[in-house]
Write a protein that holds these residues in place. Structure first.
Motif, PDB file in Angstrom:
ATOM      1  N   ASP A   1       2.030   6.194  -7.089  1.00  0.00           N
ATOM      2  CA  ASP A   1       1.131   7.243  -7.371  1.00  0.00           C
ATOM      3  C   ASP A   1       1.424   8.711  -7.490  1.00  0.00           C
ATOM      4  OD1 ASP A   1      -1.801   7.741  -8.182  1.00  0.00           O
ATOM      5  OD2 ASP A   1      -2.191   8.785  -6.194  1.00  0.00           O
TER       6      ASP A   1
ATOM      7  N   TRP B   1       0.807  -1.140   0.036  1.00  0.00           N
ATOM      8  CA  TRP B   1      -0.068  -0.155   0.136  1.00  0.00           C
ATOM      9  C   TRP B   1       0.794   1.351   0.029  1.00  0.00           C
ATOM     10  CZ3 TRP B   1      -4.905   1.430  -0.928  1.00  0.00           C
ATOM     11  CH2 TRP B   1      -5.274   2.681  -0.481  1.00  0.00           C
TER      12      TRP B   1
ATOM     13  N   LEU C   1       5.562  -3.520  -9.151  1.00  0.00           N
ATOM     14  CA  LEU C   1       5.029  -3.595  -7.871  1.00  0.00           C
ATOM     15  C   LEU C   1       4.073  -4.975  -7.591  1.00  0.00           C
ATOM     16  CD1 LEU C   1       4.156  -2.228  -5.292  1.00  0.00           C
ATOM     17  CD2 LEU C   1       2.117  -1.353  -6.325  1.00  0.00           C
TER      18      LEU C   1
ATOM     19  N   LEU D   1       3.768  -0.408 -12.415  1.00  0.00           N
ATOM     20  CA  LEU D   1       2.494  -1.554 -11.701  1.00  0.00           C
ATOM     21  C   LEU D   1       2.844  -2.797 -11.758  1.00  0.00           C
ATOM     22  CD1 LEU D   1      -0.627   0.292 -12.715  1.00  0.00           C
ATOM     23  CD2 LEU D   1       0.616   0.760 -10.721  1.00  0.00           C
TER      24      LEU D   1
ATOM     25  N   ALA E   1       2.547   1.587  -3.280  1.00  0.00           N
ATOM     26  CA  ALA E   1       1.658   2.150  -4.229  1.00  0.00           C
ATOM     27  C   ALA E   1       1.250   3.531  -4.071  1.00  0.00           C
ATOM     28  CB  ALA E   1       0.452   1.405  -4.196  1.00  0.00           C
ATOM     29  N   GLU E   2       1.223   4.075  -2.967  1.00  0.00           N
ATOM     30  CA  GLU E   2       1.010   5.448  -2.687  1.00  0.00           C
ATOM     31  C   GLU E   2       2.336   6.340  -3.266  1.00  0.00           C
ATOM     32  OE1 GLU E   2       0.158   5.898   1.572  1.00  0.00           O
ATOM     33  OE2 GLU E   2      -1.858   6.267   1.170  1.00  0.00           O
TER      34      GLU E   2
END
Length: 221
Positions: free
Chosen positions: A151, A144, A214, A211, A147-148
């Motif tokens: 982003d 998480w 990840l 992505l 991913a933040e």
């Protein structure tokens, strides 16, 4: 393009890889077509840094480093707690024999210097758990937070380009990614010299690559 991979050899003992100007090389972290990434000590500031030693033709080509420095300005301006901050591009003129033997570099070699967060790599951190498998709740927290950070990079029109468990440091405040966005810019600079194909420059493709990277990190956890 994700060109960095974890260093294939066992890390040498801390502090024995030699000095390049003010930087004392401590450990080879990763290597690839964009260069070799080292953990180092800035002996003037007394701080840990990462040092991405760039391919020799970049330093030798007239104007190439100035152009790359300008292109990296947006990376240097980017700030996020989950991304190690790029400090500057420098040339290294004083190399001791140990550093020359380790890197194969000559005076005038170019390097990208960035903050190096304190903590083990994600690869090393996960070994504290049975069979090296992180509990699901902890793994989800790591993914998480990564991913933040991705982003935020993508929101700034940047991509990491070299994400894997070896380019993530586990700090007290959470995971921090090393080498963000450097891979693509170095490949573009090399392509201008006719030393490799340029990355496509397609932002959607770069985001997709991040992505996928990840997802690979998540699978390894």
């Amino acid at each position: 393009m994700n060109s960095f991979s974890a260093a294939s050899s066992e890390p040498a003992a801390e502090g024995n890889l030699g000095c390049m100007d003010r930087y004392e090389l401590r450990e080879r972290l990763a290597e690839g077509s964009a260069g070799v990434l080292y953990a180092a000590l800035d002996t003037v500031a007394g701080s840990a840094v990462s040092l991405l030693l760039l391919p020799a033709p970049l330093a030798a080509a007239p104007g190439a480093l100035d152009q790359l420095r300008g292109e990296l300005a947006s990376v240097a301006r980017f700030r996020h707690p989950g991304v190690a901050h790029l400090l500057h591009l420098t040339q290294l003129w004083e190399l001791d024999p140990a550093a020359r033997a380790e890197t194969g570099a000559e005076p005038g070699a170019a390097a990208l210097v960035a903050d190096l967060p304190t903590g083990p790599t994600l690869c090393a951190w996960r070994q504290q758990f049975p069979q090296g498998r992180i509990p699901v709740d902890k793994a989800l927290d790591v993914i998480w937070e990564l991913a933040e950070a991705l982003d935020a990079l993508h929101g700034a029109d940047l991509a990491h380009g070299a994400l894997h468990a070896g380019t993530v440091r586990m700090t007290l405040r959470g995971p921090v990614m090393l080498g963000a966005a450097l891979d693509a810019y170095v490949h573009q600079a090399m392509a201008r010299l006719g030393l490799g194909a340029a990355d496509s420059g397609d932002e959607s493709g770069e985001v997709h690559g991040d992505l996928l990277a990840l997802a690979q990190v998540a699978e390894e956890l």
